[in-house]
Design a protein around this motif. Structure first.
Motif, PDB file in Angstrom:
ATOM      1  N   TYR A  52       0.831  -1.206   0.000  1.00 14.91           N
ATOM      2  CA  TYR A  52       0.000   0.000   0.000  1.00 14.91           C
ATOM      3  C   TYR A  52       0.866   1.258   0.000  1.00 14.91           C
ATOM      4  O   TYR A  52       0.593   2.218  -0.727  1.00 14.91           O
ATOM      5  CB  TYR A  52      -0.935  -0.009   1.206  1.00 14.91           C
ATOM      6  N   GLY A  55       2.233   1.854  -3.332  1.00 14.56           N
ATOM      7  CA  GLY A  55       1.234   2.150  -4.347  1.00 14.56           C
ATOM      8  C   GLY A  55       0.863   0.978  -5.219  1.00 14.56           C
ATOM      9  O   GLY A  55       0.192   1.152  -6.241  1.00 14.56           O
ATOM     10  N   ARG A  59      -6.456   0.487  -1.513  1.00 15.87           N
ATOM     11  CA  ARG A  59      -6.931   0.615  -0.142  1.00 15.87           C
ATOM     12  C   ARG A  59      -7.942  -0.481   0.200  1.00 15.87           C
ATOM     13  O   ARG A  59      -7.946  -1.009   1.318  1.00 15.87           O
ATOM     14  CB  ARG A  59      -7.564   1.998   0.056  1.00 15.87           C
ATOM     15  N   VAL A 133      -3.818   3.488   8.637  1.00 10.97           N
ATOM     16  CA  VAL A 133      -3.853   3.736   7.199  1.00 10.97           C
ATOM     17  C   VAL A 133      -3.585   5.201   6.886  1.00 10.97           C
ATOM     18  O   VAL A 133      -2.914   5.528   5.901  1.00 10.97           O
ATOM     19  CB  VAL A 133      -5.192   3.242   6.597  1.00 10.97           C
ATOM     20  N   GLY A 134      -4.068   6.105   7.726  1.00 13.52           N
ATOM     21  CA  GLY A 134      -3.787   7.521   7.510  1.00 13.52           C
ATOM     22  C   GLY A 134      -2.309   7.842   7.631  1.00 13.52           C
ATOM     23  O   GLY A 134      -1.799   8.721   6.929  1.00 13.52           O
ATOM     24  N   SER A 136       0.114   5.815   6.750  1.00 17.47           N
ATOM     25  CA  SER A 136       0.716   5.361   5.497  1.00 17.47           C
ATOM     26  C   SER A 136       0.453   6.369   4.378  1.00 17.47           C
ATOM     27  O   SER A 136       1.326   6.624   3.541  1.00 17.47           O
ATOM     28  CB  SER A 136       0.167   3.983   5.122  1.00 17.47           C
ATOM     29  N   ASP A 137      -0.745   6.964   4.371  1.00 20.71           N
ATOM     30  CA  ASP A 137      -1.059   7.992   3.368  1.00 20.71           C
ATOM     31  C   ASP A 137      -0.124   9.193   3.506  1.00 20.71           C
ATOM     32  O   ASP A 137       0.337   9.753   2.499  1.00 20.71           O
ATOM     33  CB  ASP A 137      -2.516   8.447   3.516  1.00 20.71           C
ATOM     34  N   ARG A 138       0.163   9.587   4.745  1.00 21.88           N
ATOM     35  CA  ARG A 138       1.060  10.730   4.958  1.00 21.88           C
ATOM     36  C   ARG A 138       2.487  10.400   4.521  1.00 21.88           C
ATOM     37  O   ARG A 138       3.181  11.247   3.939  1.00 21.88           O
ATOM     38  CB  ARG A 138       1.015  11.159   6.421  1.00 21.88           C
ATOM     39  N   LYS A 140       3.310   8.228   2.207  1.00 21.32           N
ATOM     40  CA  LYS A 140       3.290   8.150   0.748  1.00 21.32           C
ATOM     41  C   LYS A 140       3.384   9.542   0.132  1.00 21.32           C
ATOM     42  O   LYS A 140       4.084   9.756  -0.869  1.00 21.32           O
ATOM     43  CB  LYS A 140       2.010   7.454   0.290  1.00 21.32           C
ATOM     44  N   ALA A 141       2.700  10.509   0.737  1.00 24.33           N
ATOM     45  CA  ALA A 141       2.739  11.883   0.233  1.00 24.33           C
ATOM     46  C   ALA A 141       4.118  12.505   0.413  1.00 24.33           C
ATOM     47  O   ALA A 141       4.547  13.341  -0.396  1.00 24.33           O
ATOM     48  CB  ALA A 141       1.682  12.726   0.945  1.00 24.33           C
TER      49      ALA A 141
END
Length: 410
Positions: A52, A55, A59, A133-134, A136-138, A140-141
């Motif tokens: 995840y 990428g 999700r 999960v949030g 991981s999103d940060r 990734k950004a």
């Protein structure tokens, strides 16, 4: 439905989702409630630092079950809800707002939380952790081509996030307080493999360092100051210095807590009709003859089935060997067994260590305690057999790739 037939699961991860599945599968027909403090349905966490984060996984693939599964199996989901108290004498939990929910059996699958960095500047905006999960999103950004990423800690999370950042084209520096990454986990011989892997992929790996503070301006981190006076510039700082089991609920209720919630082999806690599974459980392991707490995916996958059967009255024990895996760059690794620091005599290698295609065995008294395969597949079952048989092996045969693993017993 009456409280006498209500089973409650506290947690929102893989262990909680699998426990709900196992309870229905093994015949629980009463009310079943899952209480999670995240807004998402129960999901699995390994991809957060692997596919995840890279990428390559969507999700939706994180979810333990699709949305309609819970309605189809009559499972009540209380999401974005915290359990604030446990009264095991009254057989009830209290959630946000003071509402009490009675239970007949309770499973604590509360998981763990990242250990926080306790130096000045650790609360700056772009000091990042990974658990949800949030998070991981940060990450990734932040992992963009040319970005300067400093990773504090060279455990599994630190190394996996470092690999993801390098794969994304970021400049990565890993700061580790010990001599080698994973030294306490794998020992020197195998730890050197992972150190070389990251160095070969362009990571600036700095051992034996101590972080003094996170520097920054206008509320954002811009680097890490080291105790020796050095400074490493950063656009984001990732902290991976371990996790802490979420035991406060159990501790406040008076359950036995010692590096997690203490359970027997049936995953029963020290109080009646309360069970624990996953990261938070410090469970007695019959084969190893000791209590261990395992912080890996396989435990969260398999322990709930034991807990569910025990909650339903079966004589179920959890005796599977610990297992974990990692994917970093072009390296895939699987590990099973248990070999604590100082608890083994030697590490025997089979294969080509320089090419990172080998199996490593941790042995004591010529018995295999644990095995790790690196870019060698379909060998976990024979490794488990060597461990659980407790047979003495011939180290020369163990090291010889031409000898089948079922023929290495001396």
């Amino acid at each position: 439905m009456s409280p006498e037939n209500t089973f409650v699961i506290v947690g929102g991860g893989l262990a909680a989702g699998r426990a709900a599945e196992a309870l229905r599968e093994h015949g629980h027909t009463g009310r079943l409630v899952v209480i999670g403090d995240e807004p998402q349905r129960p999901y699995t966490r390994p991809p957060l630092s692997k596919g995840y984060l890279l990428g390559t996984e969507a999700r939706e693939s994180l979810e333990v079950h699709p949305e309609d599964w819970y309605a189809e199996h009559d499972v009540d989901l209380l999401l974005d809800t915290s359990v604030t108290a446990l009264d095991w004498r009254a057989r009830a939990v209290e959630v946000d707002g003071g509402h009490r929910l009675s239970y007949a059996k309770l499973l604590l699958a509360t998981g763990s939380s990242p250990r926080r960095l306790s130096v000045p500047g650790a609360d700056l905006d772009n000091v990042l952790y990974l658990r949800r999960v949030g998070d991981s999103d940060r990450l990734k950004a932040a992992f963009t081509p040319g970005a300067r990423i400093v990773v504090i800690g060279a455990g599994w999370i630190g190394l996996e996030t470092a690999a993801a950042a390098r794969t994304a084209g970021a400049q990565v520096t890993v700061l580790e307080h010990s001599e080698l990454p994973l030294l306490q986990v794998l020992g020197r011989e195998a730890a050197e493999v992972f150190a070389g892997l990251h160095i070969d992929h362009g990571v600036d790996l700095r051992p034996n360092v101590q972080v003094e503070r996170i520097t920054g301006t206008q509320g954002r981190a811009d680097g890490v100051r080291l105790a020796d006076g050095g400074h490493v510039a950063a656009d984001a700082v990732v902290v991976g210095i371990g996790i802490t089991p979420n035991v406060h609920l159990a501790q406040d209720a008076g359950l036995e807590v010692r590096d997690g919630i203490v359970t027997d082999a049936h995953l029963r806690t020290s109080v009646p009709d309360v069970y624990a599974a996953g990261d938070v459980a410090n469970a007695y392991h019959p084969f190893l003859d000791r209590h261990i707490r395992v912080e890996h995916w396989a435990n969260a996958l398999h322990q709930p089935y034991t807990a569910a059967r025990a909650m339903l009255g079966a004589d179920a024990v959890h005796d599977r060997l610990p297992y974990f895996y990692t994917d970093q760059y072009d390296l895939g690794m699987e590990y099973t067994g248990y070999a604590e620091p100082g608890g083994y005599d030697r590490v025997v290698f089979r294969g080509d260590v320089a090419e990172r295609r080998f199996i490593a065995f941790w042995t004591a008294g010529n018995r295999v305690l644990a095995g790790m395969s690196v870019n060698v597949w379909d060998v976990m079952d024979p490794i488990r057999s060597l461990i659980t048989s407790r047979s003495k092996v011939d180290p020369a045969l163990l090291a010889d790739p031409g000898v089948p693993l079922d023929q290495v017993v001396s």
